[in-house]
Enzyme design. Structure first.
Site, PDB file in Angstrom:
ATOM      1  N   ARG A  41       1.007  -1.083   0.104  1.00 29.00           N
ATOM      2  CA  ARG A  41       0.150   0.120   0.019  1.00 29.00           C
ATOM      3  C   ARG A  41       0.962   1.105  -0.124  1.00 29.00           C
ATOM      4  O   ARG A  41       1.976   1.281   0.565  1.00 29.00           O
ATOM      5  CB  ARG A  41      -0.783   0.036   1.107  1.00 29.00           C
ATOM      6  CG  ARG A  41      -1.864  -1.041   1.173  1.00 29.00           C
ATOM      7  CD  ARG A  41      -2.592  -1.099   2.572  1.00 29.00           C
ATOM      8  NE  ARG A  41      -3.558  -2.179   2.828  1.00 29.00           N
ATOM      9  CZ  ARG A  41      -3.391  -3.187   3.261  1.00 29.00           C
ATOM     10  NH1 ARG A  41      -2.335  -3.440   3.988  1.00 29.00           N
ATOM     11  NH2 ARG A  41      -4.309  -4.073   3.300  1.00 29.00           N
ATOM     12  N   LYS A  66      -3.503  -1.363   8.016  1.00 31.08           N
ATOM     13  CA  LYS A  66      -5.185  -1.711   8.344  1.00 31.08           C
ATOM     14  C   LYS A  66      -5.105  -3.125   8.933  1.00 31.08           C
ATOM     15  O   LYS A  66      -5.925  -4.014   8.230  1.00 31.08           O
ATOM     16  CB  LYS A  66      -5.569  -1.816   6.541  1.00 31.08           C
ATOM     17  CG  LYS A  66      -5.763  -0.492   6.073  1.00 31.08           C
ATOM     18  CD  LYS A  66      -6.103  -0.473   4.641  1.00 31.08           C
ATOM     19  CE  LYS A  66      -7.836  -0.788   4.716  1.00 31.08           C
ATOM     20  NZ  LYS A  66      -8.439  -0.772   3.229  1.00 31.08           N
ATOM     21  N   HIS A 134      -2.730   2.215  -5.522  1.00 28.83           N
ATOM     22  CA  HIS A 134      -3.347   0.855  -5.043  1.00 28.83           C
ATOM     23  C   HIS A 134      -3.335  -0.212  -6.319  1.00 28.83           C
ATOM     24  O   HIS A 134      -3.599  -1.443  -5.933  1.00 28.83           O
ATOM     25  CB  HIS A 134      -4.761   1.229  -4.348  1.00 28.83           C
ATOM     26  CG  HIS A 134      -5.031   0.080  -3.417  1.00 28.83           C
ATOM     27  ND1 HIS A 134      -4.251  -0.124  -2.137  1.00 28.83           N
ATOM     28  CD2 HIS A 134      -6.147  -0.877  -3.290  1.00 28.83           C
ATOM     29  CE1 HIS A 134      -4.929  -1.309  -1.469  1.00 28.83           C
ATOM     30  NE2 HIS A 134      -5.628  -1.750  -2.129  1.00 28.83           N
ATOM     31  N   ARG A 137      -0.833  -2.796  -6.012  1.00 32.86           N
ATOM     32  CA  ARG A 137      -1.025  -3.839  -5.066  1.00 32.86           C
ATOM     33  C   ARG A 137      -2.229  -4.911  -5.888  1.00 32.86           C
ATOM     34  O   ARG A 137      -1.795  -6.045  -5.641  1.00 32.86           O
ATOM     35  CB  ARG A 137      -1.606  -3.227  -3.773  1.00 32.86           C
ATOM     36  CG  ARG A 137      -2.180  -4.388  -2.738  1.00 32.86           C
ATOM     37  CD  ARG A 137      -2.323  -3.571  -1.368  1.00 32.86           C
ATOM     38  NE  ARG A 137      -3.145  -4.313  -0.342  1.00 32.86           N
ATOM     39  CZ  ARG A 137      -2.445  -5.498   0.455  1.00 32.86           C
ATOM     40  NH1 ARG A 137      -1.004  -5.451   0.108  1.00 32.86           N
ATOM     41  NH2 ARG A 137      -3.219  -6.120   1.155  1.00 32.86           N
ATOM     42  N   HIS A 160      -3.536 -10.379   4.078  1.00 32.71           N
ATOM     43  CA  HIS A 160      -4.720 -10.038   4.544  1.00 32.71           C
ATOM     44  C   HIS A 160      -5.215 -11.020   5.774  1.00 32.71           C
ATOM     45  O   HIS A 160      -4.777 -12.334   5.587  1.00 32.71           O
ATOM     46  CB  HIS A 160      -5.555 -10.822   3.277  1.00 32.71           C
ATOM     47  CG  HIS A 160      -5.450  -9.674   2.071  1.00 32.71           C
ATOM     48  ND1 HIS A 160      -5.739 -10.327   0.844  1.00 32.71           N
ATOM     49  CD2 HIS A 160      -5.352  -8.561   1.733  1.00 32.71           C
ATOM     50  CE1 HIS A 160      -5.636  -9.204  -0.234  1.00 32.71           C
ATOM     51  NE2 HIS A 160      -5.321  -8.255   0.705  1.00 32.71           N
ATOM     52  N   TYR A 169      -8.531 -12.152  -6.678  1.00 35.03           N
ATOM     53  CA  TYR A 169      -7.658 -12.322  -7.565  1.00 35.03           C
ATOM     54  C   TYR A 169      -7.577 -13.641  -8.260  1.00 35.03           C
ATOM     55  O   TYR A 169      -7.254 -13.885  -9.470  1.00 35.03           O
ATOM     56  CB  TYR A 169      -6.244 -12.269  -6.651  1.00 35.03           C
ATOM     57  CG  TYR A 169      -5.885 -10.852  -6.096  1.00 35.03           C
ATOM     58  CD1 TYR A 169      -6.248  -9.651  -7.000  1.00 35.03           C
ATOM     59  CD2 TYR A 169      -5.937 -10.924  -4.859  1.00 35.03           C
ATOM     60  CE1 TYR A 169      -5.775  -8.447  -6.403  1.00 35.03           C
ATOM     61  CE2 TYR A 169      -5.870  -9.467  -3.828  1.00 35.03           C
ATOM     62  CZ  TYR A 169      -5.727  -8.272  -4.789  1.00 35.03           C
ATOM     63  OH  TYR A 169      -5.778  -7.100  -4.147  1.00 35.03           O
TER      64      TYR A 169
END
Length: 181
Positions: A41, A66, A134, A137, A160, A169
């Site tokens: 990020r 995050k 972004h 990413r 994640h 993805y």
């Protein structure tokens, strides 16, 4: 095409190639390459310090934001060359900061600057989409899926916590069905 949220691998290549000849070529090539290859990020890239890079062991410590899971990634030859090139230029800047990426004013690179430079390089590269950080990413996630990486591996690589953030993805990749029939 305007609604896309990621770049293709060839578009990333064109974006990185667009830095050639710029006054911050070494920094920007390194920044864009690491953002893409490690799914960073913009704030993660801006927050990297010199201690995140271990050239001797060829690893990059990726501190995820995050509430993501921080990880350690291997550095490939192309990345090592880009980092060494940037560190050589950075050393000549004689800065007090331990930030990996510095502005021309010898301050840590900020989000606004990264947004502006990526948008600018996107235009120079002639990309048909308005490029933002972004997208690199997401390009990483799709590139890993295209290489056949397992969803859980991509999840771990991108930090994640929830697999739900990763399935986009692999769900969009028709190659995953190749071996069914």
């Amino acid at each position: 095409m305007n609604g896309r949220k990621h770049l293709t691998a060839s578009e990333v290549g064109r974006l990185i190639a667009a830095v050639k000849g710029s006054r911050n070529e070494a920094r920007d090539r390194c920044l864009l390459l690491l953002m893409f290859r490690h799914g960073l990020r913009v704030s993660e890239a801006c927050g990297m310090t010199l201690s995140h890079v271990n050239l001797e062991n060829r690893i990059l410590h990726v501190g995820r934001l995050k509430n993501g899971l921080s990880t350690t990634h291997p550095l490939r030859s192309e990345e090592l060359r880009a980092i060494r090139s940037w560190l050589k230029r950075r050393e000549a800047m004689v800065a007090d900061s331990d930030a990996l990426f510095l502005s021309e004013r010898r301050q840590p690179l900020n989000r606004r600057t990264v947004w502006a430079l990526i948008r600018s390089y996107g235009k120079i590269a002639g990309l048909a989409v308005a490029v933002h950080p972004h997208m690199l990413r997401h390009a990483c996630g799709f590139a890993l899926a295209d290489q056949g990486a397992d969803t859980r591996l991509i999840q771990d690589y991108l930090g994640h916590r929830s697999i739900q953030h990763t399935v986009l993805y692999t769900a969009a990749n028709p190659a995953r069905f190749e071996k069914l029939w």
